[in-house]
Design an enzyme around this catalytic site. Sequence first.
Site, PDB file in Angstrom:
ATOM      1  N   ASN A   1       0.855  -1.188   0.000  1.00  8.95           N
ATOM      2  CA  ASN A   1       0.000   0.000   0.000  1.00  8.95           C
ATOM      3  C   ASN A   1       0.895   1.244   0.000  1.00  8.95           C
ATOM      4  O   ASN A   1       1.902   1.283   0.716  1.00  8.95           O
ATOM      5  CB  ASN A   1      -0.838  -0.051   1.295  1.00  8.95           C
ATOM      6  CG  ASN A   1      -1.944   0.976   1.393  1.00  8.95           C
ATOM      7  OD1 ASN A   1      -2.771   1.078   0.493  1.00  8.95           O
ATOM      8  ND2 ASN A   1      -1.972   1.716   2.500  1.00  8.95           N
TER       9      ASN A   1
ATOM     10  N   HIS B   1      -4.614   9.909  -1.273  1.00  6.46           N
ATOM     11  CA  HIS B   1      -4.741  11.152  -0.494  1.00  6.46           C
ATOM     12  C   HIS B   1      -4.541  12.317  -1.469  1.00  6.46           C
ATOM     13  O   HIS B   1      -3.410  12.710  -1.762  1.00  6.46           O
ATOM     14  CB  HIS B   1      -3.691  11.202   0.617  1.00  6.46           C
ATOM     15  CG  HIS B   1      -3.923  10.189   1.692  1.00  6.46           C
ATOM     16  ND1 HIS B   1      -5.024  10.235   2.522  1.00  6.46           N
ATOM     17  CD2 HIS B   1      -3.208   9.097   2.071  1.00  6.46           C
ATOM     18  CE1 HIS B   1      -4.974   9.220   3.377  1.00  6.46           C
ATOM     19  NE2 HIS B   1      -3.885   8.506   3.115  1.00  6.46           N
TER      20      HIS B   1
ATOM     21  N   ASP C   1      -9.111  10.587   0.295  1.00 10.22           N
ATOM     22  CA  ASP C   1      -9.625  11.865   0.786  1.00 10.22           C
ATOM     23  C   ASP C   1      -9.129  12.952  -0.159  1.00 10.22           C
ATOM     24  O   ASP C   1      -8.194  12.728  -0.939  1.00 10.22           O
ATOM     25  CB  ASP C   1      -9.307  12.154   2.270  1.00 10.22           C
ATOM     26  CG  ASP C   1      -7.845  12.040   2.654  1.00 10.22           C
ATOM     27  OD1 ASP C   1      -6.964  12.048   1.769  1.00 10.22           O
ATOM     28  OD2 ASP C   1      -7.577  11.962   3.876  1.00 10.22           O
TER      29      ASP C   1
HETATM   30  C1  XIL Z   1      -2.771   8.348   9.982  1.00  6.55           C
HETATM   31  C2  XIL Z   1      -3.944   8.391  10.947  1.00  6.55           C
HETATM   32  O1  XIL Z   1      -5.092   8.812  10.243  1.00  6.55           O
HETATM   33  C3  XIL Z   1      -3.644   9.327  12.096  1.00  6.55           C
HETATM   34  O2  XIL Z   1      -4.680   9.255  13.082  1.00  6.55           O
HETATM   35  C4  XIL Z   1      -2.293   8.969  12.739  1.00  6.55           C
HETATM   36  O3  XIL Z   1      -1.980   9.940  13.708  1.00  6.55           O
HETATM   37  C5  XIL Z   1      -1.200   8.917  11.690  1.00  6.55           C
HETATM   38  O4  XIL Z   1      -1.574   8.018  10.662  1.00  6.55           O
HETATM   39  N1  XIL Z   1      -1.155   6.863   5.350  1.00  6.55           N
HETATM   40  C6  XIL Z   1      -1.480   5.749   6.062  1.00  6.55           C
HETATM   41  C7  XIL Z   1      -2.265   5.897   7.324  1.00  6.55           C
HETATM   42  O5  XIL Z   1      -1.235   4.632   5.620  1.00  6.55           O
HETATM   43  O6  XIL Z   1      -1.945   4.904   8.266  1.00  6.55           O
HETATM   44  C8  XIL Z   1      -2.097   7.253   7.952  1.00  6.55           C
HETATM   45  O7  XIL Z   1      -3.020   7.347   9.036  1.00  6.55           O
HETATM   46  C9  XIL Z   1      -2.331   8.333   6.913  1.00  6.55           C
HETATM   47  C10 XIL Z   1      -1.356   8.224   5.784  1.00  6.55           C
END
Ligand code: XIL
Length: 287
Positions: A134, A170, A201
């Site tokens: 991932n 993201h 998101d």
């Molecule tokens: C983020 C969480 O949303 C937060 O709550 C935490 O503090 C940090 O991690 N990529 C990923 C996720 O694979 O695990 C991350 O999640 C966001 C970016």
Amino acid sequence: MVTPENSMKWQPLEPQPGQLDFRAADALVAFAQAHDQRIRGHTLVWHNQLPPWLVPTSATLDDAALAALLQQHIAAEVGHFRGAVYAWDVVNEPFNDDGSWRPSLWYTRLGRDYVAQALSWAHAADPDAKLYINDYNIEALGPKSDALYALVAELQARGVPLDGVGVQAHLASQYPFPATLEANLQRFADLGLDVAITEADVRLPLPADAAALAQQAAYFGRLGRACASQPRCVSFSVWGFTDAHSWVPGTFAGQGAATPFDASLQPKPAYAALQAAFAAGAPVQTP
Ligand code: XIL
């Protein structure tokens, strides 16, 4: 389908060496099972959210002992959830944006083969779970997705267990939409892999106005259509349930409003765009 945002990461799971705390993750699994939802397990091998004891401990171990510690972690976690987790993000974020290897503890100490080893250990602990690599910024064709493509092709050729590629997605309104998303998903599908949108998101500068929300809806719609029109795209997950529970404001200063629901749980334009994308399942128009 449910992804634990944090509770299956190593830090919350093993705050003290050898003391595993599965309570939060077990509660989420029980909720999902009660509601007929699948679980995406997230994540076994990552450079972030490691327990505070792990890095100092690693300095006292030779490479073989560190590899054994990682194997033990994977065996314990995957074994605990054997049969309950549909798919594991076994390795998270192995590459830098330029396609070079991220110099994580795992890469630095164990070399690039930590990925193959982790996948094999996960497979041994739950042969039925789907195993993923991932990453973010791999939506479009480019150096980072090229590096991942080369890696997964090599792993397949070696017979390493691997079922899919997780595309975090993201996105941000200040960047163009990754226009080659469909072609990129297709090349992974052509290898015989599943693909999944795992952490979608679309963050906006705050406060978000109507134009920003419309652009966000367009981005979510294109993401949704790209997945719905790709037969090997098996799931679409949003990162954070409502804008009240999103990691974006805490991570990207001045940005937020990144999910399809506002903080009062009201659907935003992005919600309707996703609904339409999944209903249509139609091939995406070229931009
Ligand atoms: C983020 C969480 O949303 C937060 O709550 C935490 O503090 C940090 O991690 N990529 C990923 C996720 O694979 O695990 C991350 O999640 C966001 C970016």
